[in-house]
Scaffold this motif. Structure first.
Motif, PDB file in Angstrom:
ATOM      1  N   LEU A  58      47.386  55.158  25.909  1.00 48.94           N
ATOM      2  CA  LEU A  58      46.985  55.354  27.229  1.00 48.94           C
ATOM      3  C   LEU A  58      47.384  54.057  28.026  1.00 48.94           C
ATOM      4  N   LEU A  59      46.897  53.011  27.753  1.00 48.13           N
ATOM      5  CA  LEU A  59      47.148  51.767  28.525  1.00 48.13           C
ATOM      6  C   LEU A  59      48.515  51.744  28.665  1.00 48.13           C
ATOM      7  N   LEU A  60      49.614  52.013  27.978  1.00 49.52           N
ATOM      8  CA  LEU A  60      50.934  51.897  27.947  1.00 49.52           C
ATOM      9  C   LEU A  60      51.374  52.741  29.113  1.00 49.52           C
ATOM     10  N   ASN A  61      50.839  53.958  29.070  1.00 49.01           N
ATOM     11  CA  ASN A  61      51.234  54.848  29.990  1.00 49.01           C
ATOM     12  C   ASN A  61      50.941  54.472  31.457  1.00 49.01           C
ATOM     13  N   LEU A  62      49.674  53.923  31.581  1.00 50.71           N
ATOM     14  CA  LEU A  62      49.025  53.417  32.605  1.00 50.71           C
ATOM     15  C   LEU A  62      49.922  52.349  33.285  1.00 50.71           C
ATOM     16  N   LEU A  64      53.159  51.992  32.591  1.00 50.17           N
ATOM     17  CA  LEU A  64      54.491  52.395  33.091  1.00 50.17           C
ATOM     18  C   LEU A  64      54.370  53.241  34.559  1.00 50.17           C
ATOM     19  N   LEU A  65      53.111  53.761  34.600  1.00 50.60           N
ATOM     20  CA  LEU A  65      52.859  54.400  35.868  1.00 50.60           C
ATOM     21  C   LEU A  65      52.894  53.475  37.003  1.00 50.60           C
ATOM     22  N   ARG A  66      52.198  52.368  36.711  1.00 51.13           N
ATOM     23  CA  ARG A  66      52.087  51.159  37.645  1.00 51.13           C
ATOM     24  C   ARG A  66      53.251  50.644  38.033  1.00 51.13           C
ATOM     25  N   PHE A  67      54.219  50.415  36.929  1.00 52.55           N
ATOM     26  CA  PHE A  67      55.529  49.821  37.293  1.00 52.55           C
ATOM     27  C   PHE A  67      56.377  50.906  38.399  1.00 52.55           C
ATOM     28  N   LEU A  68      56.115  52.257  38.059  1.00 54.44           N
ATOM     29  CA  LEU A  68      56.985  53.178  38.925  1.00 54.44           C
ATOM     30  C   LEU A  68      56.434  52.895  40.292  1.00 54.44           C
TER      31      LEU A  68
END
Lengths: 76, 135
Positions: A58-62, A64-68
């Motif tokens: 979940l943190l990895l996905n977060l 990646l979203l922040r990077f986007l």
């Protein structure tokens, strides 16, 4: 240093990130099914490590979203 | 992102239910039958720890008593012990368990039968606890 990517490069990056997110989600789905299977079978040692790993995903996905979001902001 | 959060929430829920299960008190001991009521090579049906849990008590020889949940770990069909072949059979999908340990031998079942621990006190047989096993 802020990098400005041309549009076609940005789309490539976005597609790459979406692919990674998809893989992470599939891994989380498999983990959930395996954890449920072991819980129903009576194993009590699996849920905690599974939760920890799922939270890491979940943190990895977060991240990646922040990077986007950052990628989108550099254009503006 | 939402899907990932949902999966993590699901994992947390399983952990919570696991904790609840571990906190639950052990079921009280329950008298099953008198030892004389169980012939050597025979079996007895009983319910433990509640009315919804059918179990089997098998006496393969004079000095041995084994008890398991009667629900097959595949799809909960009623299993039938075969003392002569030292097996427990599930007739629904031809699953086989060992009589000694309740572990799956063949067929669709992947998990062993839950073991019911029994104690003999004098001439009486008591069920004392349920052991869930995943391997």
């Amino acid at each position: 240093m802020k990098q400005r990517f041309p549009r076609h490069q940005k789309m490539t990056i976005v597609h790459g990130i979406l692919s990674i997110v998809l893989i992470i989600d599939i891994v989380q789905l498999w983990l959930l099914i395996a954890t449920m299977n072991s819980y129903l079978g009576g194993d009590s040692g699996v849920p905690l490590p599974a939760l920890i790993f799922s939270c890491i995903c979940l943190l990895l996905n977060l991240g990646l979203l922040r990077f986007l979001y950052k990628l989108d902001r550099t254009a503006n | 992102m939402l899907i990932s959060s949902a999966f993590s929430a699901g994992q947390f829920w399983i952990l919570f239910k696991n904790w609840q299960r571990n906190q639950a008190a052990a079921p009280p001991a329950q008298k099953i039958a008198n030892l004389a009521d169980i012939p050597v090579g025979g079996m007895l049906l009983f319910r433990y720890p509640n009315e919804h849990e059918p179990c089997i008590l098998v006496r393969p020889d004079e000095n041995t008593l084994v008890a398991y949940s009667q629900k097959c770990t595949h799809l909960s069909c009623a299993v039938i012990p075969n003392v002569a072949e030292n097996k427990i059979v599930c007739p629904c999908h031809q699953g086989y368990f060992s009589l000694d340990e309740g572990r799956p031998l063949a067929g669709p079942p992947q998990h062993p039968l839950p073991r019911i621990h029994v104690e003999v006190q004098g001439d009486e047989v008591f069920a004392t606890s349920v052991e869930l096993r995943s391997i």
